[in-house]
Each structure stands twice: as structure tokens, then as C-alpha cells.
Design a protein around this motif. Structure first.
Motif, PDB file in Angstrom:
ATOM      1  N   THR A 282       0.834  -1.210   0.000  1.00 17.41           N
ATOM      2  CA  THR A 282       0.000   0.000   0.000  1.00 17.41           C
ATOM      3  C   THR A 282       0.859   1.246   0.000  1.00 17.41           C
ATOM      4  N   ARG A 283       1.884   1.266   0.833  1.00 17.61           N
ATOM      5  CA  ARG A 283       2.766   2.444   0.878  1.00 17.61           C
ATOM      6  C   ARG A 283       3.517   2.605  -0.442  1.00 17.61           C
ATOM      7  N   TYR A 284       3.895   1.487  -1.053  1.00 15.63           N
ATOM      8  CA  TYR A 284       4.626   1.566  -2.324  1.00 15.63           C
ATOM      9  C   TYR A 284       3.731   2.104  -3.448  1.00 15.63           C
ATOM     10  N   LEU A 285       2.461   1.726  -3.441  1.00 15.40           N
ATOM     11  CA  LEU A 285       1.547   2.218  -4.471  1.00 15.40           C
ATOM     12  C   LEU A 285       1.218   3.692  -4.292  1.00 15.40           C
ATOM     13  N   THR A 286       1.202   4.166  -3.072  1.00 13.17           N
ATOM     14  CA  THR A 286       0.800   5.545  -2.798  1.00 13.17           C
ATOM     15  C   THR A 286       1.801   6.524  -3.397  1.00 13.17           C
ATOM     16  N   PRO A 287       1.316   7.520  -4.176  1.00 12.82           N
ATOM     17  CA  PRO A 287       2.245   8.511  -4.748  1.00 12.82           C
ATOM     18  C   PRO A 287       2.928   9.316  -3.651  1.00 12.82           C
ATOM     19  N   SER A 292       5.374  14.861  -8.449  1.00 13.34           N
ATOM     20  CA  SER A 292       6.437  13.904  -8.762  1.00 13.34           C
ATOM     21  C   SER A 292       6.056  12.956  -9.898  1.00 13.34           C
ATOM     22  N   ASP A 293       4.774  12.917 -10.270  1.00 14.59           N
ATOM     23  CA  ASP A 293       4.332  12.021 -11.347  1.00 14.59           C
ATOM     24  C   ASP A 293       3.280  12.750 -12.177  1.00 14.59           C
ATOM     25  N   VAL A 294       3.750  13.604 -13.061  1.00 14.85           N
ATOM     26  CA  VAL A 294       2.851  14.466 -13.814  1.00 14.85           C
ATOM     27  C   VAL A 294       1.953  13.657 -14.738  1.00 14.85           C
ATOM     28  N   THR A 295       2.512  12.713 -15.448  1.00  5.49           N
ATOM     29  CA  THR A 295       1.753  11.982 -16.459  1.00  5.49           C
ATOM     30  C   THR A 295       1.083  10.726 -15.914  1.00  5.49           C
ATOM     31  N   GLY A 296       1.357  10.338 -14.701  1.00  6.26           N
ATOM     32  CA  GLY A 296       0.779   9.108 -14.154  1.00  6.26           C
ATOM     33  C   GLY A 296       1.513   7.850 -14.576  1.00  6.26           C
ATOM     34  N   ALA A 297       2.589   7.981 -15.357  1.00  6.84           N
ATOM     35  CA  ALA A 297       3.317   6.803 -15.829  1.00  6.84           C
ATOM     36  C   ALA A 297       3.999   6.076 -14.673  1.00  6.84           C
ATOM     37  N   ALA A 298       4.466   6.826 -13.671  1.00 10.27           N
ATOM     38  CA  ALA A 298       5.147   6.189 -12.538  1.00 10.27           C
ATOM     39  C   ALA A 298       4.174   5.330 -11.739  1.00 10.27           C
ATOM     40  N   ALA A 299       2.968   5.850 -11.491  1.00 14.68           N
ATOM     41  CA  ALA A 299       1.969   5.062 -10.752  1.00 14.68           C
ATOM     42  C   ALA A 299       1.577   3.825 -11.530  1.00 14.68           C
ATOM     43  N   ALA A 300       1.424   3.948 -12.850  1.00 11.23           N
ATOM     44  CA  ALA A 300       1.068   2.787 -13.672  1.00 11.23           C
ATOM     45  C   ALA A 300       2.167   1.737 -13.636  1.00 11.23           C
ATOM     46  N   GLU A 301       3.429   2.168 -13.640  1.00 11.63           N
ATOM     47  CA  GLU A 301       4.530   1.202 -13.603  1.00 11.63           C
ATOM     48  C   GLU A 301       4.592   0.483 -12.264  1.00 11.63           C
ATOM     49  N   ARG A 302       4.369   1.209 -11.163  1.00 13.87           N
ATOM     50  CA  ARG A 302       4.382   0.552  -9.856  1.00 13.87           C
ATOM     51  C   ARG A 302       3.224  -0.432  -9.728  1.00 13.87           C
ATOM     52  N   ALA A 303       2.039  -0.039 -10.230  1.00 15.15           N
ATOM     53  CA  ALA A 303       0.887  -0.942 -10.174  1.00 15.15           C
ATOM     54  C   ALA A 303       1.138  -2.192 -11.015  1.00 15.15           C
ATOM     55  N   GLN A 304       1.750  -2.016 -12.195  1.00 17.20           N
ATOM     56  CA  GLN A 304       2.052  -3.167 -13.054  1.00 17.20           C
ATOM     57  C   GLN A 304       3.057  -4.098 -12.378  1.00 17.20           C
TER      58      GLN A 304
END
Length: 575
Positions: A282-287, A292-304
Motif C-alpha cells: 500500500t505504501r509503495y503504491l501511494t504517490p 512527482s508524477d505528472v503523467t501518471g506513468a510512474a503510478a502505472a509502472e508501480r501498479a504493473q
């Protein structure tokens, strides 16, 4: 016997009138009248004068045993089977018991899979014959998954949605992963909504196609943007994903390097292998910090990364052999997953292989090329990401034709990952003339006027940072949105205002100085990915005092031995 007293014998009955007594029956012609007849069933005789024995009755087929072999018999003698030994009987019983247990286990697993397959939420999301699909003949045999994450911890609105397109080649030996920014401006065709109505075509943020239209509208938006035919839709409730991690006893993830996606997390992971529990997931998924993640690509990569590790663990031999663990995972998965009407659990296993099992260069990742971040259309108070249409089309053309990312985009991804790893892997270099270094500041914050521009998709961030700068004594000029694209926070300055720009950069950790001849003697703070906070700045020192520490620092830096590569945090081999 004497006659009874009083009873007299009767006289003979006289013959009836006209009836005469018959004589003996004459013999048949041609027969000897003296020859006695032979009885049909002669009596059995057991006397001494009898020499003939009756013939035995024939055996009844299928009931009587075969005749014993003897002289003239062609039958093989029947030999008695020896009795089984106790050890052999125990072995047979153990084999039968094992077969029964395996049969019950197989029946249980099949029933469990069938139950979960029916219990997973399903939606009518696919439109394989949509007119927006490009070159269907080139996509025969390939498979495209749209993997959507919802309810990202610590977020709301469009930022709570992550998306990943997974395109697998026909031979299943290559795959391309493309993330779509949740606030990217896209054109969504007319599409059916969940309540049966038809939603009109609209230009909107990509995540809004799901939040206000539903899965079918997001699928049509993806096909309109990419030209790919979406074959499977999978939605994962990211708020419940950590419970799936706990269901399988935790998962292991491996990061070759601590890249930008990891740095944008509220709890970054180190390079190498890490073991995650549900709470740590949960902590790892939380931005992390805003912007720090303008396009949302970082969150998508962590979720993947987390989803692929979870699915890979769930289909491993250890989990499949652990019935309680498998049952716990599948029942929780039924609550956390939503799929289209055609997708099965077998398809999800193929997806798990595409996300995590293919080796090295067989999987390529790319983000969509961006033309502008923080675009606010006239009459709107929402910021959008504008995509570079020509480069986006080039990307998806190569994906459709070759299941490959164009070389220039692949090189950019590698460069970004390398740049993220270099600061920890290389010894610190001498500060350049335009990089904030250890030299004391020469201009106080009260003497600096700075414009604040928001280069992220976080609404209201420029106003928040402007207030923080005022609290540190800065004078704030223009506050607005950046019209271009930035990959980090920069302090843009004209030729004659380097020292004031250094003061601003000292107040914003991680900011990089960027000279510009187009803005005159102005200082601009452009907030980009990686922004954390505004910190107090030290008081300026006299120029004469500043020269000595600078020289001493240079001497110390030149005599400091370089970092040992063996103890660095460079790329780690995973697998």
C-alpha cells in the motif's frame, strides 16, 4: 374283510340297454402284436442287473464350470492364483487411497476455479469491430490487454486511475507495455454506458472516459488513440490489491535500478529484490510528493510491477499445491477484479506471463510522447496533458506492425532509467557554473522577485508554492501554468540574474538552473516532477569570505577518492 352288520352287497349293475362291451384293441397294421411297447421315460434302475448308466446332463453355459481337462481335451488347466502378500495388499490400498485423494483435490480445484470464474464481475466492454481499429489483418494472432487500476491509494479523481496497454505478439515471445496519462486529452467516440444509454463523442481527460462513461467508453478511447484492437479488459481495485498480496503470503519484486517510478512512491524500494507484505505494498503504491508524477506513468509502472508479481506468485506451483492459500487468493480476487465477458482465468495467466515471465529485451515499455504538461483550455480550470500526436502515431504504428517500440522512444526510456541510477552509482562531480553548489549565496531572498509556473497536472500547486516562497521572504510575481514540458523542477533565469536564481534554487531542493535569453532579467520557478517543498535559505555572505571556502572545497573535492564501484548502487541483475 367281513361285511358290516346290516349291510348287504349290491347286485351287479345291469348293462345299459343298447350298449355292448368292447373287445381288446387290435394291433396296428405292420406291427407285432406280441412286442411290448417301450416307455418314453424308462425308470432309473439301481439293481445289480442294470449295466447302462444314464448320460450326464450338459453344462449350462456361463454358469457351470468347464469340464476338467483329460484325455482328448483341448482346454488348458485352470491354476489357482496365489494369495497376495500383506505388503502387496497394503500397496494396492495405498494406491487406491492416493487416487481417491487426487481425484477429490482435482474436483475441488476445478469447482473452485469454476466458482471464481463465474463470481468475478463482468462487463460488456469490448468493441473488436470498431471503426477506429487500424489494419485488423496485421493484428490477427496478437493479443492486446487493457489493464486498468482504480482507487489508487492516496489519490482521488482522474489521478486515482492508472492504465497500461499490454500488446503481446502472436508467438508470445515479445510484448510492449504502454502507459496512458490519466489526464491526457483524448477523443472518446460515441459509446454505450453501463445503464444502456449511448454517450456522445467528447474530448476529455483519458481517466474521465472510465469515471463518467464506463469500461466500454475507455476501451473505445484507447482504440481511437492507438488503433489497437482491445481483446481483453481487466480492472483491478488497487485498494484491494494489497489484500491479494497477503493472500499469497507476500510477494517478491526486483528492481534493476531505483528509477523515476520508484522515486515517485511514498515508500520507494531499493534496487534489487524486496519482499512486500500488503501494508508495504500500500505504501509503495501511494504517490509521493505532489508533482512527482505528472503523467501518471510512474503510478502505472508501480501498479504493473506489483500486479505482475502477485499474479506470478498466484500461479506458481507452490500456491497451486497449497489449497488454503489458493482458495484465499481466488476468493479475494473475485472481489478485486473486473473483466470483460470473454476473459477467463486462463487469459489472466497469459497476462501474468506477459507482464513478468518474458526475459530481458522481450518486453519493452514506453510512455506516450507528451507535447505539453499543465495545459488549461479556455473556460476550464482543469489542467491536461497534451500528447504529441505525430510521435504517438509513430509509436503505435510500430507496435501494430512489429510489436516493437520505435528506436528513438526506446532510447529515451533507457536514458531516463540510466539518469535516475547515475547519481547513486557515480562519484559526485564538481559543481558546474550553473548548478547550485556549496558556494554561499550572495543575494538575500527578500531581494529576489520570482515568477511561479506549474508544470505538473496538480491543480493549484503554483499558488501553494507561491505562498511558501512568500513565507521565506521572496517577492512573487506572476503565478500561472507552464506552457511547455519539463521533466524536473527548473529555475529559468536571464543572463544578468544568475545570483538571484541561485537563491531561488537553494530554496527548492532538486531544482536545476536553466539560463534563457528569451525572458530578459526575470527569474522563473517552473515546478516539475520531483518537487518536494520550499526550505529556508541561509543568509548571504560577503563576496570576500565566499571565495576562500570555495577554494578549500575545490581542494577537498580533488583529494577525495572516488566511490568504490563495488559498493555503489548501480543496476542489479534480477531473475
Amino acid at each position: 374283510m367281513p361285511p358290516l352288520p346290516g349291510v348287504h352287497p349290491s347286485a351287479p349293475v345291469p348293462p345299459l340297454p343298447g350298449v355292448h362291451r368292447s373287445g381288446p384293441v387290435p394291433p396296428l397294421p405292420g406291427t407285432d402284436g406280441a412286442r411290448p411297447s417301450t416307455p418314453l421315460f424308462p425308470p432309473l434302475s439301481s439293481g445289480a442287473g442294470s449295466s447302462r448308466r444314464p448320460a450326464p446332463l450338459p453344462p449350462i453355459p456361463g454358469r457351470d464350470p468347464s469340464a476338467p481337462s483329460g484325455s482328448g481335451s483341448t482346454r488348458r488347466p485352470v491354476t489357482a492364483r496365489p494369495p497376495r502378500s500383506p505388503a502387496r495388499r497394503r500397496l494396492v490400498r495405498a494406491g487406491l487411497a492416493l487416487a481417491a485423494v487426487l481425484g477429490l483435490a482435482l474436483a475441488y480445484h476445478l469447482g473452485l476455479y469454476s466458482y471464481v470464474d463465474r463470481d468475478i464481475a463482468r462487463v460488456a466492454a469490448l468493441a473488436p469491430d470498431g471503426p477506429e481499429v487500424i489494419a485488423p489483418q496485421w493484428q490477427e494472432g496478437t493479443t492486446t490487454y487493457l489493464v486498468v487500476g482504480t482507487d489508487l491509494p492516496g489519490t482521488e479523481g482522474p489521478a486515482s486511475v492508472t492504465s497500461l496497454l499490454v500488446h503481446v505478439a502472436a508467438d508470445e515471445e515479445r510484448a510492449v507495455l504502454v502507459s496512458v496519462p490519466p489526464t491526457a486529452m483524448v477523443d472518446t467516440p460515441a459509446c454505450p454506458t453501463g445503464d444502456g444509454d449511448v454517450r456522445e463523442a467528447v474530448s476529455e481527460a483519458f481517466a474521465s472516459s472510465l469515471l463518467t462513461g464506463g469500461p466500454a467508453c475507455m476501451v473505445r478511447a484507447v482504440q481511437q488513440l492507438s488503433g489497437l484492437r482491445v481483446d481483453h479488459y481487466l480492472s483491478v481495485d488497487l485498494g484491494r490489491l494489497p489484500s491479494l498480496v497477503d493472500a499469497v503470503g507476500g510477494v517478491s519484486v526486483c528492481l534493476p535500478t531505483a528509477g523515476p517510478a520508484d522515486a515517485a512512491s511514498a515508500a520507494p524500494l531499493p534496487a534489487g529484490s524486496s519482499r512486500l507484505t500488503g501494508e508495504r505494498a500500500t505504501r509503495y503504491l501511494t504517490p509521493g510528493d505532489a508533482g512527482s508524477d505528472v503523467t501518471g506513468a510512474a503510478a502505472a509502472e508501480r501498479a504493473q510491477l506489483l500486479l505482475s508479481a502477485t499474479l506470478r506468485t498466484a500461479v506458481s506451483a507452490g500456491t497451486l499445491a497449497n489449497t488454503p492459500e489458493l482458495t484465499r487468493f481466488l476468493t479475494r480476487a473475485a472481489d478485486a477484479l473486473t473483466v470483460d465477458e470473454q476473459t477467463t482465468l486462463g487469459d489472466l495467466r497469459t497476462l501474468a506471463a506477459a507482464l513478468g515471465d518474458l526475459e530481458g529485451g522481450a518486453v519493452q515499455r514506453a510512455g506516450l510522447p507528451v507535447a505539453q504538461v499543465g495545459y488549461v483550455p479556455a473556460g476550464s480550470d482543469h489542467a491536461y496533458v497534451l500528447l504529441d500526436g505525430a510521435r504517438v502515431r509513430s509509436l503505435f504504428d510500430d507496435v501494430i506492425q512489429k510489436t516493437r517500440v520505435p528506436e528513438e522512444l526506446a532510447a529515451a526510456e533507457v536514458a531516463a532509467a540510466t539518469a535516475a541510477a547515475e547519481p547513486a552509482a557515480q562519484p559526485a562531480a564538481e559543481p558546474s557554473a550553473t548548478t547550485p553548489g556549496p558556494q554561499p549565496l550572495t543575494v538575500a531572498s527578500a531581494a529576489v522577485t520570482v515568477d511561479v509556473l506549474n508544470g505538473t497536472a496538480t491543480q493549484g500547486l503554483a499558488s501553494t508554492v507561491a505562498d511558501q516562497l512568500r513565507a521565506q521572504g521572496f517577492t512573487v510575481g506572476q503565478v500561472g501554468n507552464e506552457t511547455g514540458t519539463v521533466n524536473e523542477t527548473v529555475v529559468r533565469h536571464g543572463p544578468g540574474v544568475l545570483e538571484p536564481a541561485r537563491t531561488v534554487a537553494a530554496a527548492v531542493p532538486g531544482a536545476v538552473l536553466q539560463p534563457s535569453d528569451a525572458i530578459g532579467d526575470t527569474v522563473q520557478l517552473v515546478i516539475g516532477p520531483g518537487f518536494t517543498q520550499v526550505v529556508p535559505v541561509p543568509a548571504p555572505a560577503p563576496a570576500a569570505v565566499a571565495e576562500a571556502p570555495a577554494a578549500e572545497t575545490a581542494v577537498v573535492d580533488t583529494t577525495t577518492p572516488p566511490a568504490d564501484p563495488a559498493t555503489g548502487t548501480g543496476p542489479v541483475r534480477c531473475g
